[in-house]
Design a protein around this motif. Structure first.
Motif, PDB file in Angstrom:
ATOM      1  N   THR A  43       0.863  -1.176   0.000  1.00 11.21           N
ATOM      2  CA  THR A  43       0.000   0.000   0.000  1.00 11.21           C
ATOM      3  C   THR A  43       0.904   1.232   0.000  1.00 11.21           C
ATOM      4  OG1 THR A  43      -0.148   0.003   2.415  1.00 11.21           O
ATOM      5  CG2 THR A  43      -1.920  -1.122   1.219  1.00 11.21           C
ATOM      6  N   THR A  44       0.310   2.377  -0.294  1.00 10.48           N
ATOM      7  CA  THR A  44       1.101   3.603  -0.340  1.00 10.48           C
ATOM      8  C   THR A  44       0.531   4.641   0.606  1.00 10.48           C
ATOM      9  OG1 THR A  44       1.663   3.194  -2.645  1.00 10.48           O
ATOM     10  CG2 THR A  44       1.975   5.427  -1.849  1.00 10.48           C
ATOM     11  N   CYS A  45       1.401   5.219   1.395  1.00  9.87           N
ATOM     12  CA  CYS A  45       1.053   6.345   2.266  1.00  9.87           C
ATOM     13  C   CYS A  45       1.667   7.595   1.635  1.00  9.87           C
ATOM     14  CB  CYS A  45       1.630   6.124   3.665  1.00  9.87           C
ATOM     15  SG  CYS A  45       1.484   7.573   4.741  1.00  9.87           S
ATOM     16  N   PRO A  46       0.889   8.682   1.541  1.00  4.35           N
ATOM     17  CA  PRO A  46       1.406   9.883   0.880  1.00  4.35           C
ATOM     18  C   PRO A  46       2.679  10.451   1.515  1.00  4.35           C
ATOM     19  CG  PRO A  46      -0.938  10.134   1.415  1.00  4.35           C
ATOM     20  CD  PRO A  46      -0.484   8.837   2.001  1.00  4.35           C
ATOM     21  N   TRP A  47       2.833  10.305   2.835  1.00  2.00           N
ATOM     22  CA  TRP A  47       4.021  10.903   3.454  1.00  2.00           C
ATOM     23  C   TRP A  47       5.061   9.893   3.943  1.00  2.00           C
ATOM     24  CZ3 TRP A  47       5.582  10.598   8.603  1.00  2.00           C
ATOM     25  CH2 TRP A  47       4.667  10.068   9.509  1.00  2.00           C
ATOM     26  N   ALA A  51       4.373   0.693   1.652  1.00  3.55           N
ATOM     27  CA  ALA A  51       4.452  -0.289   2.739  1.00  3.55           C
ATOM     28  C   ALA A  51       4.435  -1.701   2.167  1.00  3.55           C
ATOM     29  CB  ALA A  51       3.283  -0.119   3.698  1.00  3.55           C
ATOM     30  N   SER A  52       5.185  -2.578   2.799  1.00  2.00           N
ATOM     31  CA  SER A  52       5.150  -4.015   2.519  1.00  2.00           C
ATOM     32  C   SER A  52       4.530  -4.691   3.727  1.00  2.00           C
ATOM     33  CB  SER A  52       6.559  -4.550   2.293  1.00  2.00           C
ATOM     34  OG  SER A  52       7.129  -3.984   1.131  1.00  2.00           O
ATOM     35  N   ALA A  67       0.893  -7.419   9.700  1.00  4.10           N
ATOM     36  CA  ALA A  67       2.010  -6.541  10.057  1.00  4.10           C
ATOM     37  C   ALA A  67       2.479  -5.824   8.800  1.00  4.10           C
ATOM     38  CB  ALA A  67       3.147  -7.358  10.654  1.00  4.10           C
ATOM     39  N   TRP A  68       2.945  -4.605   8.980  1.00  2.00           N
ATOM     40  CA  TRP A  68       3.478  -3.875   7.826  1.00  2.00           C
ATOM     41  C   TRP A  68       4.739  -3.127   8.212  1.00  2.00           C
ATOM     42  CZ3 TRP A  68      -0.392  -1.792  10.788  1.00  2.00           C
ATOM     43  CH2 TRP A  68      -0.245  -0.470  11.195  1.00  2.00           C
ATOM     44  N   TYR A  70       7.875  -0.252   6.235  1.00  2.00           N
ATOM     45  CA  TYR A  70       8.309   0.558   5.101  1.00  2.00           C
ATOM     46  C   TYR A  70       9.795   0.276   4.859  1.00  2.00           C
ATOM     47  CZ  TYR A  70       3.932   3.028   5.706  1.00  2.00           C
ATOM     48  OH  TYR A  70       2.599   3.339   5.801  1.00  2.00           O
ATOM     49  N   PRO A  71      10.108  -0.528   3.825  1.00  2.00           N
ATOM     50  CA  PRO A  71      11.517  -0.861   3.590  1.00  2.00           C
ATOM     51  C   PRO A  71      12.358   0.352   3.190  1.00  2.00           C
ATOM     52  CG  PRO A  71      10.100  -1.910   1.935  1.00  2.00           C
ATOM     53  CD  PRO A  71       9.207  -1.230   2.917  1.00  2.00           C
ATOM     54  N   SER A  72      11.724   1.320   2.545  1.00  2.00           N
ATOM     55  CA  SER A  72      12.408   2.545   2.137  1.00  2.00           C
ATOM     56  C   SER A  72      11.396   3.686   2.220  1.00  2.00           C
ATOM     57  CB  SER A  72      12.951   2.394   0.711  1.00  2.00           C
ATOM     58  OG  SER A  72      13.621   3.567   0.326  1.00  2.00           O
ATOM     59  N   THR A  73      11.544   4.512   3.236  1.00  2.00           N
ATOM     60  CA  THR A  73      10.555   5.557   3.492  1.00  2.00           C
ATOM     61  C   THR A  73      10.896   6.856   2.768  1.00  2.00           C
ATOM     62  OG1 THR A  73      11.727   6.399   5.414  1.00  2.00           O
ATOM     63  CG2 THR A  73      10.064   4.687   5.814  1.00  2.00           C
TER      64      THR A  73
END
Length: 94
Positions: A43-47, A51-52, A67-68, A70-73
């Motif tokens: 999924t994608t969070c704008p800020w 997310a994986s 569980a989720w 963010y491998p690269s924020t």
């Protein structure tokens, strides 16, 4: 110390969690990896970024995408990069 628990198993435990939007994010090295399997969900969070997800399996029961991380924020979320958060019935006791 914050703990993430599901189906009687401690999934993660750490005194180094970071709370963002009322979710405890646990450092990756504090999760009990035997309960986690990679998911194809994203999924994608704008800020925060993309997310994986992990599915959780305890005693033969599977909690899909519970569980989720963010491998690269994005820049504003660097403090939780690689950290793991929970939902879908996983109880976090602070």
């Amino acid at each position: 110390m914050p703990k993430a628990i599901w189906n009687g198993a401690v999934l993660a435990e750490s005194d180094r969690t970071v709370v963002v939007e009322n979710n405890h994010y646990f450092p990756a090295d504090t999760i009990n990896k035997e309960y986690f399997t990679d998911s194809n969900t994203h999924t994608t969070c704008p800020w925060k970024g993309v997310a994986s997800y992990y599915s959780i399996e305890v005693d033969g029961q599977i909690n899909k995408d519970a569980a989720w991380y963010y491998p690269s924020t994005k820049e504003k979320a660097k403090n939780i990069e690689g950290y793991v958060a929970f939902w879908k019935g996983v109880k976090v006791e602070a």
